[in-house]
Motif scaffolding. Structure first.
Motif, PDB file in Angstrom:
ATOM      1  N   SER A 114     -22.407  39.547 -31.458  1.00  0.00           N
ATOM      2  CA  SER A 114     -23.412  38.528 -31.736  1.00  0.00           C
ATOM      3  C   SER A 114     -24.458  39.127 -32.662  1.00  0.00           C
ATOM      4  O   SER A 114     -25.046  40.170 -32.352  1.00  0.00           O
ATOM      5  N   LEU A 115     -24.685  38.493 -33.795  1.00  0.00           N
ATOM      6  CA  LEU A 115     -25.597  39.020 -34.812  1.00  0.00           C
ATOM      7  C   LEU A 115     -26.881  38.217 -34.856  1.00  0.00           C
ATOM      8  O   LEU A 115     -26.865  36.998 -35.061  1.00  0.00           O
ATOM      9  N   ILE A 116     -28.004  38.909 -34.665  1.00  0.00           N
ATOM     10  CA  ILE A 116     -29.315  38.272 -34.709  1.00  0.00           C
ATOM     11  C   ILE A 116     -29.755  38.106 -36.167  1.00  0.00           C
ATOM     12  O   ILE A 116     -29.172  38.718 -37.078  1.00  0.00           O
ATOM     13  N   PRO A 117     -30.765  37.278 -36.435  1.00  0.00           N
ATOM     14  CA  PRO A 117     -31.207  37.051 -37.820  1.00  0.00           C
ATOM     15  C   PRO A 117     -31.533  38.332 -38.588  1.00  0.00           C
ATOM     16  O   PRO A 117     -31.234  38.429 -39.784  1.00  0.00           O
ATOM     17  N   THR A 118     -32.151  39.310 -37.928  1.00  0.00           N
ATOM     18  CA  THR A 118     -32.497  40.554 -38.617  1.00  0.00           C
ATOM     19  C   THR A 118     -31.250  41.266 -39.119  1.00  0.00           C
ATOM     20  O   THR A 118     -31.205  41.742 -40.267  1.00  0.00           O
ATOM     21  N   THR A 119     -30.225  41.357 -38.289  1.00  0.00           N
ATOM     22  CA  THR A 119     -28.979  42.000 -38.692  1.00  0.00           C
ATOM     23  C   THR A 119     -28.302  41.225 -39.811  1.00  0.00           C
ATOM     24  O   THR A 119     -27.766  41.810 -40.764  1.00  0.00           O
ATOM     25  N   LEU A 120     -28.336  39.910 -39.737  1.00  0.00           N
ATOM     26  CA  LEU A 120     -27.734  39.081 -40.778  1.00  0.00           C
ATOM     27  C   LEU A 120     -28.439  39.263 -42.118  1.00  0.00           C
ATOM     28  O   LEU A 120     -27.804  39.274 -43.175  1.00  0.00           O
ATOM     29  N   ALA A 121     -29.757  39.431 -42.066  1.00  0.00           N
ATOM     30  CA  ALA A 121     -30.538  39.515 -43.310  1.00  0.00           C
ATOM     31  C   ALA A 121     -30.562  40.911 -43.918  1.00  0.00           C
ATOM     32  O   ALA A 121     -30.630  41.047 -45.141  1.00  0.00           O
ATOM     33  N   LEU A 122     -30.481  41.951 -43.084  1.00  0.00           N
ATOM     34  CA  LEU A 122     -30.751  43.305 -43.569  1.00  0.00           C
ATOM     35  C   LEU A 122     -29.537  44.222 -43.590  1.00  0.00           C
ATOM     36  O   LEU A 122     -29.674  45.411 -43.877  1.00  0.00           O
ATOM     37  N   THR A 123     -28.345  43.688 -43.292  1.00  0.00           N
ATOM     38  CA  THR A 123     -27.134  44.508 -43.351  1.00  0.00           C
ATOM     39  C   THR A 123     -26.019  43.745 -44.042  1.00  0.00           C
ATOM     40  O   THR A 123     -26.105  42.533 -44.249  1.00  0.00           O
ATOM     41  N   THR A 124     -24.945  44.455 -44.343  1.00  0.00           N
ATOM     42  CA  THR A 124     -23.790  43.824 -44.992  1.00  0.00           C
ATOM     43  C   THR A 124     -23.084  42.833 -44.076  1.00  0.00           C
ATOM     44  O   THR A 124     -22.303  42.007 -44.553  1.00  0.00           O
ATOM     45  N   LEU A 125     -23.355  42.905 -42.775  1.00  0.00           N
ATOM     46  CA  LEU A 125     -22.680  41.993 -41.854  1.00  0.00           C
ATOM     47  C   LEU A 125     -23.106  40.551 -42.062  1.00  0.00           C
ATOM     48  O   LEU A 125     -22.430  39.631 -41.612  1.00  0.00           O
ATOM     49  N   GLY A 126     -24.197  40.350 -42.766  1.00  0.00           N
ATOM     50  CA  GLY A 126     -24.629  38.991 -43.077  1.00  0.00           C
ATOM     51  C   GLY A 126     -23.806  38.343 -44.167  1.00  0.00           C
ATOM     52  O   GLY A 126     -23.827  37.117 -44.317  1.00  0.00           O
ATOM     53  N   ILE A 127     -23.078  39.156 -44.940  1.00  0.00           N
ATOM     54  CA  ILE A 127     -22.318  38.605 -46.071  1.00  0.00           C
ATOM     55  C   ILE A 127     -20.814  38.818 -45.944  1.00  0.00           C
ATOM     56  O   ILE A 127     -20.045  38.315 -46.767  1.00  0.00           O
ATOM     57  N   LYS A 128     -20.372  39.538 -44.928  1.00  0.00           N
ATOM     58  CA  LYS A 128     -18.935  39.745 -44.735  1.00  0.00           C
ATOM     59  C   LYS A 128     -18.267  38.421 -44.378  1.00  0.00           C
ATOM     60  O   LYS A 128     -18.774  37.657 -43.564  1.00  0.00           O
ATOM     61  N   GLN A 129     -17.110  38.172 -44.982  1.00  0.00           N
ATOM     62  CA  GLN A 129     -16.379  36.935 -44.768  1.00  0.00           C
ATOM     63  C   GLN A 129     -15.014  37.209 -44.156  1.00  0.00           C
ATOM     64  O   GLN A 129     -14.519  38.342 -44.207  1.00  0.00           O
ATOM     65  N   PRO A 130     -14.386  36.195 -43.534  1.00  0.00           N
ATOM     66  CA  PRO A 130     -13.051  36.395 -42.972  1.00  0.00           C
ATOM     67  C   PRO A 130     -12.109  37.033 -43.991  1.00  0.00           C
ATOM     68  O   PRO A 130     -12.043  36.611 -45.150  1.00  0.00           O
ATOM     69  N   GLY A 131     -11.417  38.057 -43.539  1.00  0.00           N
ATOM     70  CA  GLY A 131     -10.524  38.805 -44.416  1.00  0.00           C
ATOM     71  C   GLY A 131     -11.126  40.100 -44.922  1.00  0.00           C
ATOM     72  O   GLY A 131     -10.399  40.984 -45.390  1.00  0.00           O
ATOM     73  N   ASP A 132     -12.452  40.233 -44.856  1.00  0.00           N
ATOM     74  CA  ASP A 132     -13.113  41.452 -45.327  1.00  0.00           C
ATOM     75  C   ASP A 132     -12.910  42.593 -44.334  1.00  0.00           C
ATOM     76  O   ASP A 132     -12.962  42.388 -43.115  1.00  0.00           O
ATOM     77  N   PRO A 133     -12.715  43.824 -44.850  1.00  0.00           N
ATOM     78  CA  PRO A 133     -12.582  44.979 -43.958  1.00  0.00           C
ATOM     79  C   PRO A 133     -13.944  45.513 -43.531  1.00  0.00           C
ATOM     80  O   PRO A 133     -14.936  45.367 -44.262  1.00  0.00           O
ATOM     81  N   VAL A 134     -13.981  46.121 -42.356  1.00  0.00           N
ATOM     82  CA  VAL A 134     -15.202  46.772 -41.867  1.00  0.00           C
ATOM     83  C   VAL A 134     -14.810  48.097 -41.230  1.00  0.00           C
ATOM     84  O   VAL A 134     -13.722  48.240 -40.661  1.00  0.00           O
ATOM     85  N   ASN A 135     -15.698  49.073 -41.348  1.00  0.00           N
ATOM     86  CA  ASN A 135     -15.475  50.374 -40.724  1.00  0.00           C
ATOM     87  C   ASN A 135     -15.844  50.314 -39.245  1.00  0.00           C
ATOM     88  O   ASN A 135     -16.864  49.740 -38.880  1.00  0.00           O
ATOM     89  N   LEU A 136     -15.017  50.944 -38.418  1.00  0.00           N
ATOM     90  CA  LEU A 136     -15.250  50.952 -36.984  1.00  0.00           C
ATOM     91  C   LEU A 136     -15.349  52.385 -36.465  1.00  0.00           C
ATOM     92  O   LEU A 136     -14.538  53.242 -36.818  1.00  0.00           O
ATOM     93  N   GLU A 137     -16.370  52.622 -35.661  1.00  0.00           N
ATOM     94  CA  GLU A 137     -16.475  53.873 -34.910  1.00  0.00           C
ATOM     95  C   GLU A 137     -16.713  53.510 -33.453  1.00  0.00           C
ATOM     96  O   GLU A 137     -17.724  52.888 -33.124  1.00  0.00           O
ATOM     97  N   VAL A 138     -15.770  53.879 -32.589  1.00  0.00           N
ATOM     98  CA  VAL A 138     -15.922  53.573 -31.172  1.00  0.00           C
ATOM     99  C   VAL A 138     -16.844  54.599 -30.528  1.00  0.00           C
ATOM    100  O   VAL A 138     -17.171  55.631 -31.120  1.00  0.00           O
ATOM    101  N   ASP A 139     -17.267  54.323 -29.319  1.00  0.00           N
ATOM    102  CA  ASP A 139     -18.177  55.202 -28.599  1.00  0.00           C
ATOM    103  C   ASP A 139     -17.504  56.550 -28.341  1.00  0.00           C
ATOM    104  O   ASP A 139     -16.454  56.629 -27.698  1.00  0.00           O
ATOM    105  N   VAL A 140     -18.089  57.616 -28.869  1.00  0.00           N
ATOM    106  CA  VAL A 140     -17.484  58.944 -28.742  1.00  0.00           C
ATOM    107  C   VAL A 140     -17.356  59.372 -27.290  1.00  0.00           C
ATOM    108  O   VAL A 140     -16.451  60.141 -26.933  1.00  0.00           O
TER     109      VAL A 140
END
Length: 209
Positions: free
Chosen positions: A158-184
């Motif tokens: 769930s992305l809050i307005p701040t995350t949507l406005a200030l990170t790339t997650l606000g512009i990523k669209q279906p089909g776009d790749p994202v980097n994942l790091e799970v909890d070490v």
């Protein structure tokens, strides 16, 4: 070590392909204000080593291993990127412990807008699914997030307005790749219990180079 709290939405200025590696020039006036040669900066969650800085920009060499295991190979001039400097010793841990060692890439499946937020569904590789739990932490493109729902081959955030406005997650669209790091911590627990571990990681150029 990082926290997953993005400091700046930067931009790729240029990418120079060097055969088995690439040299990235990125703009980030905030993260470069005190950066010097040899420092680390997380770019979309990947820990890179600063080669040089000038006029609010920095360069970093990206090895073939990192290009293969992360989404950095898909970046081009003009791409927006999440930037974060390492956490200072004694600083506040606003997100969770993030190494900048990407475990793999996921794919945005869908976005469901709400009144003040968005639910984003992300498909992930099967070997990583066992590390993702409801209400647990995960890093997506360098952003520390809480898992809403964890499925066998997907999770939602769930992305809050701040995350949507200030990170790339606000512009990523279906089909776009994202980097994942799970909890070490999950990976260490698995290792101590003698179960099979994760399949490698990308980042920390000073380690994989």
């Amino acid at each position: 070590m990082f926290t997953g709290i993005v400091e700046e939405l930067g931009e790729v200025v240029a990418v120079e392909e060097l055969g088995d590696s690439s040299c990235f020039r990125l703009r980030g006036p905030l993260v470069t204000e005190d950066a010097k040669h040899g420092d680390s900066i997380a770019v979309n969650g990947v820990c890179l080593t600063v080669v040089d800085t000038a006029d609010g920009e920095f360069t970093a060499d990206v090895m073939a291993e990192t290009l293969k295991r992360s989404s950095l190979g898909a970046l081009a001039a003009g791409s927006r990127v999440n930037l974060e400097r390492p956490m200072a010793l004694g600083g506040r841990l606003g997100g969770h412990l993030v190494q900048g060692h990407v475990d793999g890439t996921g794919t945005v499946v869908e976005r469901v807008p709400g009144e003040h937020w968005e639910i984003v569904k992300i498909a992930l590789p099967a070997p990583l699914a066992r590390y993702v739990v409801e209400k647990g932490s995960i890093t997506v493109d360098g952003v520390s997030l809480t898992v809403v729902e964890a499925g066998d081959d997907f999770f939602t955030i769930s992305l809050i307005p701040t995350t949507l406005a200030l990170t790339t997650l606000g512009i990523k669209q279906p089909g776009d790749p994202v980097n994942l790091e799970v909890d070490v911590l999950a990976k260490y627990v698995e290792r101590l219990l003698g179960r099979p571990g994760a399949q490698g990681a990308a980042g920390a150029e000073e380690v994989v180079a």
